[in-house]
Design a protein around this motif. Structure first.
Motif, PDB file in Angstrom:
ATOM      1  N   LEU A   2      17.119  25.157  18.506  1.00  0.00           N
ATOM      2  CA  LEU A   2      17.321  26.118  19.666  1.00  0.00           C
ATOM      3  C   LEU A   2      18.479  26.442  20.132  1.00  0.00           C
ATOM      4  N   SER A   3      19.316  25.431  20.191  1.00  0.00           N
ATOM      5  CA  SER A   3      20.619  25.547  20.885  1.00  0.00           C
ATOM      6  C   SER A   3      21.647  26.382  19.878  1.00  0.00           C
ATOM      7  N   THR A   5      20.430  29.023  18.215  1.00  0.00           N
ATOM      8  CA  THR A   5      20.225  30.260  18.290  1.00  0.00           C
ATOM      9  C   THR A   5      20.797  30.515  19.768  1.00  0.00           C
ATOM     10  N   CYS A  55       7.759  29.025  11.683  1.00  0.00           N
ATOM     11  CA  CYS A  55       7.021  29.099  13.135  1.00  0.00           C
ATOM     12  C   CYS A  55       6.428  30.457  13.440  1.00  0.00           C
ATOM     13  N   VAL A  80       4.840  28.508  24.434  1.00  0.00           N
ATOM     14  CA  VAL A  80       6.371  28.289  24.615  1.00  0.00           C
ATOM     15  C   VAL A  80       6.684  26.783  24.131  1.00  0.00           C
ATOM     16  N   ARG A  81       5.690  25.753  24.422  1.00  0.00           N
ATOM     17  CA  ARG A  81       5.937  24.414  24.112  1.00  0.00           C
ATOM     18  C   ARG A  81       5.579  24.412  22.564  1.00  0.00           C
ATOM     19  N   LEU A  84       8.527  25.694  20.542  1.00  0.00           N
ATOM     20  CA  LEU A  84       9.601  24.729  20.565  1.00  0.00           C
ATOM     21  C   LEU A  84       9.512  23.525  19.684  1.00  0.00           C
ATOM     22  N   ALA A  87       9.754  24.767  16.105  1.00  0.00           N
ATOM     23  CA  ALA A  87      11.212  25.016  15.974  1.00  0.00           C
ATOM     24  C   ALA A  87      12.228  23.977  15.874  1.00  0.00           C
ATOM     25  N   ASP A  88      12.023  22.775  16.758  1.00  0.00           N
ATOM     26  CA  ASP A  88      12.569  21.627  16.552  1.00  0.00           C
ATOM     27  C   ASP A  88      12.451  21.054  15.442  1.00  0.00           C
TER      28      ASP A  88
END
Length: 110
Positions: A2-3, A5, A55, A80-81, A84, A87-88
């Motif tokens: 995500l970072s 992105t 995802c 959202v969780r 995330l 994605a992680d």
């Protein structure tokens, strides 16, 4: 992931976030072009493409939640969780079961 992105598409994400915050009741219509800009930016990066592919279910659930609760984005926290977490877990090199900073369990010394 995500970072990455945020680094790669940060300006687009910032503009979209400001638009959504400024238009809580009409953001799907008002911010549509900005959302497309994020999609174009994201499609240019291989890791972001993998996250969108791997995802897709959790991202779709989050987007549906946003449409169903346009004035209450906080209702979408669980979605959202879930996104995330997914994605992680997407490996930057495309291999399954690894995430940044971890080694696969079946490799020697790992």
């Amino acid at each position: 992931a995500l970072s990455l992105t945020a680094r790669h598409c940060g300006a687009e994400l910032e503009r979209y976030g400001r638009c959504v915050a400024a238009s809580p009741d009409s953001w799907p219509r008002d911010c549509h072009r900005l959302r497309l800009g994020i999609a174009r930016c994201a499609s240019a990066h291989p890791l972001i493409r993998r996250i969108r592919r791997d995802c897709a279910d959790s991202l779709g659930a989050f987007e549906r939640c946003l449409r169903e609760h346009p004035g209450a984005v906080g209702e979408c926290g669980p979605h959202v969780r879930e996104f995330l977490l997914c994605a992680d877990g997407v490996a930057p090199d495309g291999s399954p079961g690894t995430s940044p900073g971890t080694a696969p369990k079946d490799t020697p010394g790992g």
